[in-house]
Write a protein that holds these residues in place. Structure first.
Motif: not given
Length: 180
Positions: A102-110, A134-136, A149-150
């Motif tokens: 659904d969303i890529v935030d920090t990237g840690l989970t993905l 991407p800012s996170r 991109e949000i």
């Protein structure tokens, strides 16, 4: 739009814009995976609505599996600690895999998911995410198909939630707390 407990919701992405982008992603994926055995892995719970719409926009025979992980709990910020709640049911050997998030935030989970899936014998692993923040980003992850991109805002709707609320909204909305 009024939420619960004094929360306000501002539409960030309309249902119409989302539908158009999902259709476009489905066409690209269809072209990229012609004559290739493809499994889509939905990351629960947030991706289930996106995955349901995306799979209908892909004009290929595909298999589907799901993983459930947690790094948020009931908070609006990722804890950074990833744990598997539900692992895959099927073998990935001999298949190309498209992880649907659904969303890529920090990237840690993905990043964790990507490594986990790659180690399972897939021919290839690519990632498709509806939203990218991407800012996170704390860890670089390969994002092959991206919806939007949000900015660094907490969003709900179209499968995304806070405390299991708002998943059923047709739009992606910015969540504004009553106290700011």
């Amino acid at each position: 739009m009024q939420g619960v407990q004094g929360e306000e919701l501002e539409v960030l992405l309309s249902a119409k814009d989302i539908a158009s982008r999902v259709e476009s992603l489905g066409k690209r994926i269809t072209l990229d995976y012609q004559n290739k055995p493809l499994i889509l892995i939905g990351i629960l719970k947030g991706s289930f609505i996106f995955l349901a719409d995306l799979i209908r926009a892909i004009d290929l025979p595909v298999a589907v599996d799901f993983m459930a992980l947690s790094s948020y709990g009931s908070s609006t910020k990722s804890s950074g600690v990833v744990r598997i709640i539900k692992d895959l049911d099927h073998s990935l050997e001999g298949h190309h895999v498209l992880v649907v998030e659904d969303i890529v935030d920090t990237g840690l989970t993905l990043n964790y998911i990507y490594g986990h899936v790659k180690s399972r014998g897939a021919l290839s692993v690519k990632i498709c995410s509806l939203l990218d923040k991407p800012s996170r980003r704390q860890v670089a992850v390969p994002l092959h198909y991206k919806g939007f991109e949000i900015p660094d805002e907490f969003v709900v709707g179209y499968g995304l939630d806070v405390g299991e609320r708002y998943r059923n909204l047709p739009d992606v909305c910015k969540l504004v707390r009553a106290n700011g």
